[in-house]
Write an enzyme that holds these catalytic residues in place. Structure first.
Site, PDB file in Angstrom:
ATOM      1  N   LYS A  45     -29.243 -30.112-121.568  1.00  0.00           N
ATOM      2  CA  LYS A  45     -29.180 -31.616-122.214  1.00  0.00           C
ATOM      3  C   LYS A  45     -29.539 -32.668-120.895  1.00  0.00           C
ATOM      4  CE  LYS A  45     -24.825 -30.573-122.676  1.00  0.00           C
ATOM      5  NZ  LYS A  45     -24.690 -29.271-122.514  1.00  0.00           N
TER       6      LYS A  45
ATOM      7  N   ARG B  46     -17.304 -34.705-127.072  1.00  0.00           N
ATOM      8  CA  ARG B  46     -17.028 -33.330-127.133  1.00  0.00           C
ATOM      9  C   ARG B  46     -15.943 -32.772-128.040  1.00  0.00           C
ATOM     10  NH1 ARG B  46     -19.234 -32.329-121.553  1.00  0.00           N
ATOM     11  NH2 ARG B  46     -19.747 -30.208-121.311  1.00  0.00           N
TER      12      ARG B  46
ATOM     13  N   ARG C 197     -29.551 -22.773-111.571  1.00  0.00           N
ATOM     14  CA  ARG C 197     -29.698 -24.431-111.512  1.00  0.00           C
ATOM     15  C   ARG C 197     -29.194 -24.750-109.935  1.00  0.00           C
ATOM     16  NH1 ARG C 197     -26.227 -27.814-115.513  1.00  0.00           N
ATOM     17  NH2 ARG C 197     -24.551 -26.325-115.061  1.00  0.00           N
TER      18      ARG C 197
ATOM     19  N   ARG D  50     -23.759 -25.911-108.377  1.00  0.00           N
ATOM     20  CA  ARG D  50     -22.287 -26.540-108.871  1.00  0.00           C
ATOM     21  C   ARG D  50     -21.287 -25.366-109.045  1.00  0.00           C
ATOM     22  NH1 ARG D  50     -23.622 -29.890-114.470  1.00  0.00           N
ATOM     23  NH2 ARG D  50     -21.840 -28.698-115.269  1.00  0.00           N
TER      24      ARG D  50
ATOM     25  N   ARG E 201     -16.585 -21.989-120.143  1.00  0.00           N
ATOM     26  CA  ARG E 201     -17.265 -23.168-120.573  1.00  0.00           C
ATOM     27  C   ARG E 201     -17.891 -22.725-121.997  1.00  0.00           C
ATOM     28  NH1 ARG E 201     -21.082 -24.074-116.087  1.00  0.00           N
ATOM     29  NH2 ARG E 201     -21.798 -25.805-117.086  1.00  0.00           N
TER      30      ARG E 201
HETATM   31  P1  AP5 Z   1     -29.216 -28.820-117.486  1.00  0.00           P
HETATM   32  O1  AP5 Z   1     -29.949 -29.840-118.068  1.00  0.00           O
HETATM   33  O2  AP5 Z   1     -28.540 -28.948-116.213  1.00  0.00           O
HETATM   34  O3  AP5 Z   1     -28.372 -28.286-118.746  1.00  0.00           O
HETATM   35  P2  AP5 Z   1     -26.775 -28.830-119.228  1.00  0.00           P
HETATM   36  O4  AP5 Z   1     -27.143 -28.551-120.866  1.00  0.00           O
HETATM   37  O5  AP5 Z   1     -27.063 -30.470-119.184  1.00  0.00           O
HETATM   38  O6  AP5 Z   1     -25.776 -28.117-118.541  1.00  0.00           O
HETATM   39  P3  AP5 Z   1     -24.574 -28.642-118.164  1.00  0.00           P
HETATM   40  O7  AP5 Z   1     -24.043 -27.251-117.638  1.00  0.00           O
HETATM   41  O8  AP5 Z   1     -24.485 -29.873-117.229  1.00  0.00           O
HETATM   42  O9  AP5 Z   1     -23.779 -28.934-119.290  1.00  0.00           O
HETATM   43  P4  AP5 Z   1     -22.136 -28.947-119.534  1.00  0.00           P
HETATM   44  O10 AP5 Z   1     -22.140 -29.598-120.809  1.00  0.00           O
HETATM   45  O11 AP5 Z   1     -21.547 -27.680-119.319  1.00  0.00           O
HETATM   46  O12 AP5 Z   1     -21.736 -29.973-118.398  1.00  0.00           O
HETATM   47  P5  AP5 Z   1     -21.476 -31.576-117.806  1.00  0.00           P
HETATM   48  O13 AP5 Z   1     -21.740 -31.900-116.543  1.00  0.00           O
HETATM   49  O14 AP5 Z   1     -21.488 -32.343-119.059  1.00  0.00           O
HETATM   50  O15 AP5 Z   1     -30.117 -27.370-117.339  1.00  0.00           O
HETATM   51  C1  AP5 Z   1     -29.480 -26.083-116.886  1.00  0.00           C
HETATM   52  C2  AP5 Z   1     -30.845 -25.319-116.097  1.00  0.00           C
HETATM   53  O16 AP5 Z   1     -31.722 -25.026-116.899  1.00  0.00           O
HETATM   54  C3  AP5 Z   1     -31.381 -26.409-114.835  1.00  0.00           C
HETATM   55  O17 AP5 Z   1     -31.582 -25.573-113.571  1.00  0.00           O
HETATM   56  C4  AP5 Z   1     -32.595 -26.789-115.205  1.00  0.00           C
HETATM   57  O18 AP5 Z   1     -33.554 -27.272-114.465  1.00  0.00           O
HETATM   58  C5  AP5 Z   1     -33.250 -25.538-116.367  1.00  0.00           C
HETATM   59  N1  AP5 Z   1     -33.748 -25.867-117.558  1.00  0.00           N
HETATM   60  C6  AP5 Z   1     -33.648 -26.904-118.291  1.00  0.00           C
HETATM   61  N2  AP5 Z   1     -34.531 -27.058-119.068  1.00  0.00           N
HETATM   62  C7  AP5 Z   1     -35.204 -25.733-119.015  1.00  0.00           C
HETATM   63  C8  AP5 Z   1     -36.446 -25.209-119.646  1.00  0.00           C
HETATM   64  N3  AP5 Z   1     -36.842 -25.767-120.856  1.00  0.00           N
HETATM   65  N4  AP5 Z   1     -36.841 -24.256-119.189  1.00  0.00           N
HETATM   66  C9  AP5 Z   1     -36.235 -23.651-118.210  1.00  0.00           C
HETATM   67  N5  AP5 Z   1     -35.266 -24.305-117.371  1.00  0.00           N
HETATM   68  C10 AP5 Z   1     -34.885 -25.426-118.030  1.00  0.00           C
HETATM   69  O19 AP5 Z   1     -19.461 -31.130-117.962  1.00  0.00           O
HETATM   70  C11 AP5 Z   1     -19.195 -30.227-116.798  1.00  0.00           C
HETATM   71  C12 AP5 Z   1     -17.601 -30.275-116.995  1.00  0.00           C
HETATM   72  O20 AP5 Z   1     -17.065 -31.738-117.094  1.00  0.00           O
HETATM   73  C13 AP5 Z   1     -17.086 -29.767-118.280  1.00  0.00           C
HETATM   74  O21 AP5 Z   1     -16.881 -28.371-118.370  1.00  0.00           O
HETATM   75  C14 AP5 Z   1     -15.616 -30.525-118.329  1.00  0.00           C
HETATM   76  O22 AP5 Z   1     -14.716 -30.008-117.586  1.00  0.00           O
HETATM   77  C15 AP5 Z   1     -15.968 -31.859-117.970  1.00  0.00           C
HETATM   78  N6  AP5 Z   1     -16.374 -32.927-119.084  1.00  0.00           N
HETATM   79  C16 AP5 Z   1     -17.633 -33.643-118.992  1.00  0.00           C
HETATM   80  N7  AP5 Z   1     -17.859 -34.274-120.086  1.00  0.00           N
HETATM   81  C17 AP5 Z   1     -16.389 -34.056-120.715  1.00  0.00           C
HETATM   82  C18 AP5 Z   1     -15.854 -34.584-121.935  1.00  0.00           C
HETATM   83  N8  AP5 Z   1     -16.537 -35.380-122.960  1.00  0.00           N
HETATM   84  N9  AP5 Z   1     -14.741 -34.085-122.254  1.00  0.00           N
HETATM   85  C19 AP5 Z   1     -14.071 -33.247-121.808  1.00  0.00           C
HETATM   86  N10 AP5 Z   1     -14.412 -32.721-120.506  1.00  0.00           N
HETATM   87  C20 AP5 Z   1     -15.762 -33.165-119.851  1.00  0.00           C
END
Ligand code: AP5
Length: 253
Positions: A41, A120, A159, A192, A203
């Site tokens: 994402k 979420r 990542r 991370r 997660r």
């Molecule tokens: P990446 O783009 O980083 O993936 P992502 O889907 O963004 O993954 P996240 O882990 O950031 O999502 P998340 O929802 O768990 O984290 P968030 O920060 O929102 O890609 C991953 C890897 O793959 C990278 O290395 C990239 O280079 C590679 N890649 C990408 N595309 C590719 C492709 N096509 N081919 C090959 N490789 C590829 O949330 C973190 C934490 O914050 C949560 O767990 C929670 O505790 C808290 N939080 C955040 N928002 C909320 C909310 N709204 N409510 C409650 N808690 C929240």
């Protein structure tokens, strides 16, 4: 379109303003990106921000920015949020929604917006709808990315994030001698804390519990667009833009 804008108003909140806000665009897209942790994402949000001119609004980035504050500056609620993030649990709705409320000016960004990691839960989705209604706005589409678990685990394990500009990359994209340096700004790349195997398991479980009700919520509103997140990041971005143009054709811009 290749636009470099900053995200100060989003990352700092309150009265902060962006130093280089996005340009005015003819169609300011209002999008939310859904999908499991590691599906890509954040990567897609970076590419779509360049293509569409919209601002990348990631809730995870805001919490991670707060984490780099001095521990004594954290409120008890934020300190609890940091603990929940570390373990892979969701942060409480109340705190997330307060954080969005303080940044609601970003929903009116002239370039449009790409919400990443929010909403979420159904409670968050309902509240977002209310915030948007106040401003006479509505989401154009909610993009739901999907991918097999094996590939997701591979993406998460490799990542790396930049400690400076926060750009996300994968170890497979790095080559010697700059294996631990960001290609964009040269700062150090870090892994991370919530990419440890125990936190990844939590997660994934949390995601599986909340995904279906959230997808149903947006399916009922006829804005859900499903995208297979297989292939290169550029291919997935092309697929997303084509799908967005398809579903919104005929709707007023
Ligand atoms: P990446 O783009 O980083 O993936 P992502 O889907 O963004 O993954 P996240 O882990 O950031 O999502 P998340 O929802 O768990 O984290 P968030 O920060 O929102 O890609 C991953 C890897 O793959 C990278 O290395 C990239 O280079 C590679 N890649 C990408 N595309 C590719 C492709 N096509 N081919 C090959 N490789 C590829 O949330 C973190 C934490 O914050 C949560 O767990 C929670 O505790 C808290 N939080 C955040 N928002 C909320 C909310 N709204 N409510 C409650 N808690 C929240």
């Amino acid at each position: 379109m290749n636009d470099t804008h900053d995200r100060t108003a989003w990352l700092k909140g309150g009265e902060s303003h962006c130093v280089h806000p996005p340009r005015t665009v003819s169609r300011p897209w209002k999008l939310a990106l859904l999908g499991p942790p590691g599906v890509g994402k954040g990567t897609q949000a970076q590419l779509l921000a360049q293509r569409l001119g919209a601002c990348h609004l990631s809730t995870g980035d805001v919490f991670r920015a707060a984490k780099s504050c001095d521990e004594t500056e954290l409120t008890p609620a934020l300190a609890t949020a940091m603990d929940r993030m570390r373990s892979g649990e969701l942060v409480d709705d109340d705190l997330v929604l307060q954080m969005i409320y303080e940044r609601r000016q970003c929903l009116n960004c002239r370039g449009g917006f790409l919400l990443d990691g929010f909403p979420r839960t159904v409670v968050q989705a309902e509240t977002l709808e209310r915030f948007l209604n106040w401003e006479n706005l509505a989401l154009d589409a909610v993009v739901n990315y999907d991918l097999e678990l094996d590939e997701i685990v591979e993406r998460l394990a490799g990542r790396r994030s930049c400690s400076g500009c926060k750009a996300v990359t994968h170890v497979s994209e790095l080559s010697p001698p700059a294996l631990d340096r960001c290609k964009v700004c040269g700062e150090k790349l870090v892994q991370r804390e919530d990419d440890r195997p125990e936190a990844i398991r939590v997660r994934m479980k949390v995601y599986q519990e909340s995904a279906a009700p959230l997808a149903d919520f947006y399916r009922q509103r006829r804005v859900l667009v499903s995208i297979v997140a297989k292939g290169s990041a550029a291919e997935i971005c092309d697929r997303t833009v084509a799908a967005l143009e398809g579903v919104t054709a005929g709707r007023p811009g």
